[in-house]
Write an enzyme that holds these catalytic residues in place. Structure first.
Site, PDB file in Angstrom:
ATOM      1  N   TYR A 271       0.808  -1.225   0.000  1.00 21.64           N
ATOM      2  CA  TYR A 271       0.000   0.000   0.000  1.00 21.64           C
ATOM      3  C   TYR A 271       0.844   1.279   0.000  1.00 21.64           C
ATOM      4  CZ  TYR A 271      -3.503  -3.353   1.779  1.00 21.64           C
ATOM      5  OH  TYR A 271      -4.327  -4.427   1.974  1.00 21.64           O
TER       6      TYR A 271
ATOM      7  N   TYR B  46     -14.572  -4.397   2.933  1.00 23.23           N
ATOM      8  CA  TYR B  46     -13.233  -4.879   2.595  1.00 23.23           C
ATOM      9  C   TYR B  46     -13.183  -6.367   2.886  1.00 23.23           C
ATOM     10  CZ  TYR B  46      -8.277  -5.789   2.514  1.00 23.23           C
ATOM     11  OH  TYR B  46      -7.050  -6.336   2.216  1.00 23.23           O
TER      12      TYR B  46
ATOM     13  N   ASP C 295     -17.742 -12.541   7.111  1.00 22.68           N
ATOM     14  CA  ASP C 295     -16.287 -12.431   7.063  1.00 22.68           C
ATOM     15  C   ASP C 295     -15.855 -11.858   8.406  1.00 22.68           C
ATOM     16  OD1 ASP C 295     -13.673 -11.684   6.805  1.00 22.68           O
ATOM     17  OD2 ASP C 295     -13.919 -10.576   4.925  1.00 22.68           O
TER      18      ASP C 295
ATOM     19  N   LYS D 228      -6.655 -13.584  10.575  1.00 23.79           N
ATOM     20  CA  LYS D 228      -5.938 -12.659  11.451  1.00 23.79           C
ATOM     21  C   LYS D 228      -5.615 -13.233  12.835  1.00 23.79           C
ATOM     22  CE  LYS D 228      -6.497  -8.346   9.100  1.00 23.79           C
ATOM     23  NZ  LYS D 228      -7.514  -8.136   8.059  1.00 23.79           N
TER      24      LYS D 228
HETATM   25  C1  LIG Z   1      -7.580  -8.492   6.587  1.00 19.32           C
HETATM   26  C2  LIG Z   1      -8.895  -8.910   6.084  1.00 19.32           C
HETATM   27  C3  LIG Z   1      -9.027  -9.855   5.045  1.00 19.32           C
HETATM   28  C4  LIG Z   1      -7.850 -10.398   4.297  1.00 19.32           C
HETATM   29  O1  LIG Z   1      -7.004 -11.180   5.075  1.00 19.32           O
HETATM   30  P1  LIG Z   1      -5.497 -11.425   4.592  1.00 19.32           P
HETATM   31  O2  LIG Z   1      -4.975 -12.419   5.561  1.00 19.32           O
HETATM   32  O3  LIG Z   1      -4.812 -10.094   4.648  1.00 19.32           O
HETATM   33  O4  LIG Z   1      -5.563 -11.951   3.190  1.00 19.32           O
HETATM   34  C5  LIG Z   1     -10.298 -10.253   4.689  1.00 19.32           C
HETATM   35  N1  LIG Z   1     -11.383  -9.752   5.299  1.00 19.32           N
HETATM   36  C6  LIG Z   1     -11.307  -8.860   6.297  1.00 19.32           C
HETATM   37  C7  LIG Z   1     -12.557  -8.367   6.950  1.00 19.32           C
HETATM   38  C8  LIG Z   1     -10.059  -8.386   6.714  1.00 19.32           C
HETATM   39  O5  LIG Z   1      -9.984  -7.466   7.677  1.00 19.32           O
END
Ligand SMILES: *Cc1c(COP(=O)(O)O)cnc(C)c1O
Length: 400
Positions: free
Chosen positions: A6, A133, A223, A250
């Site tokens: 980024y 996102y 998600d 994460k």
């Molecule tokens: C960080 C994130 C992702 C992507 O995860 P990566 O391990 O960086 O590929 C997907 N969805 C959400 C809500 C996120 O915060």
């Protein structure tokens, strides 16, 4: 040379080099700073946690990785059993992958193929949220909604298979009314939209979404890559409203190793189960179910339960509300707090220029983006350390 994320490589300011880390503290050669970002929201137990280090070391002494194609092992079995019993409802079927983006891709592939397997080829559309996102791979960019990350997609023209709506019930109902025959899923970051600007919305929206998904036979995907493991003040938002597919990443490994999981409920799993090979899920990341990642994830969940992390998160929210009470500044548009997340949204992003260095000098690592100055601290933070983070955020406005 390293190509950083980024960033315009020509103009970026050199990153801080970390030589050691312990608890909430990151150490450069000449400074210690509290990590108020938890390394992109993942390091919930802090750095160099003895139990997590031990989990990795003892697994490395056995083996670090074997593929899941034709092979299996105890760490992946134990982690999937743990998730099956720990996650709500019948979210029982764990498909592992190496990153959150990939795990979201898998969830979208599952939703599409679930209907294809039933002969419903017209359900190609995905409903998602404005400011969403979901990752940086192509399909996740498409369901996401943030020009600043994903303007590159404009090269393809209009997105035909994704409909974005705001987090408002009338628009949700209208979208279902119009598109329900073509939708395979609704995907959301529940309650807290992270990278889209730490936007918080009401649970009523999710409850209505669940009803509409049931009414029209559309799959609901949460998600929870960012919101999972307590960040919103709920263990998982899925504890409150049950999705058909849950994506975790994460904090899954306590931030030790990149790993993620797409967890399907029985209905979705049954949509693939049967005698015909074509109905199988054709996906298989090389490092899925990595033994080090699974061992450390399992230990991380045990810590989360045994050391009553939900109570720690309640305390973080309480201290944050107390410290932010009465804070206001004409440059600040809104202060938002939810669980272990606090965000100051400013009117003009320029106001935050220089904050990172200001914070560094005060012993705090922060990484504001666009109009958002936020903290998502490791849950093991002490009251004094948390106050230091919040004071630093406030001091940027008061002192100038
Ligand atoms: C960080 C994130 C992702 C992507 O995860 P990566 O391990 O960086 O590929 C997907 N969805 C959400 C809500 C996120 O915060």
């Amino acid at each position: 040379m390293i190509w950083y994320p980024y960033q315009q490589m020509k103009t970026m300011k050199p990153p801080y080099e970390i030589v050691d880390a312990q608890g909430v503290w990151l150490k450069t050669r000449d400074k210690e700073m509290i990590d108020s970002v938890s390394s992109w929201w993942s390091v919930i137990h802090g750095y160099k946690h003895p139990a997590l280090n031990e989990a990795i070391k003892s697994q490395a002494d056995r083996f670090s990785h074997v593929m899941l194609g034709g092979l299996t092992h105890e760490p992946v079995r134990k982690l999937s059993e743990k998730l099956q019993s720990w996650l709500p409802g019948d979210l029982d079927y764990c498909f592992f992958s190496d990153s959150g983006s990939v795990a979201v891709e898998v969830s979208l592939k599952m939703a599409l193929q679930y209907y294809v397997n039933r002969g419903e080829w017209k359900r190609t559309k995905v409903l998602s949220l404005a400011h969403a996102y979901h990752g940086d791979t192509f399909k996740t960019m498409e369901v996401g909604d943030d020009e600043d990350y994903h303007f590159i997609l404009e090269a393809y023209g209009e997105k035909k298979d994704v409909i974005h709506i705001p987090t408002r019930i009338p628009q949700l109902e209208a979208a279902f009314g119009q598109y329900h025959e073509q939708l395979n899923c609704l995907i959301v970051e529940p309650l807290l939209q992270g990278a889209g600007g730490m936007r918080m919305y009401d649970i009523a929206f999710l409850k209505r979404a669940r009803e509409l998904c049931d009414q029209y036979g559309v799959l609901l995907i949460f998600d929870e890559v960012a919101t999972g493991f307590g960040r919103t003040g709920n263990r998982f938002v899925a504890d409150k409203v049950l999705p058909d597919i849950l994506v975790l990443g994460k904090a899954l490994t306590g931030g030790y190793i990149g790993h993620a999981v797409t967890v399907a409920n029985k209905k979705v799993f049954q949509g693939f189960y049967g005698d015909s090979a074509e109905k199988a899920l054709m996906h298989g990341p090389t490092f899925m179910g990595n033994a080090l990642a699974c061992s450390v994830a399992l230990r991380s969940i045990e810590l989360f339960e045994q050391e009553n992390y939900m109570e720690k998160i309640r305390r973080i929210e309480e201290i944050t509300r107390r410290e932010m009470k009465g804070f206001s500044d004409p440059r600040v548009r809104e202060v938002r707090i939810m669980g272990g997340c606090v965000c100051l949204e400013v009117h003009e992003g320029d106001v935050l220029k220089g904050f990172q260095q200001f914070a560094y000098e005060r012993g705090v690592f922060s990484r504001p983006f666009l109009n958002y100055l936020y903290a998502m601290v490791p849950y093991i933070i002490t009251e004094g350390e948390l106050v230091q983070v919040l004071d630093t955020m406030k001091a940027w406005f008061y002192g100038r």
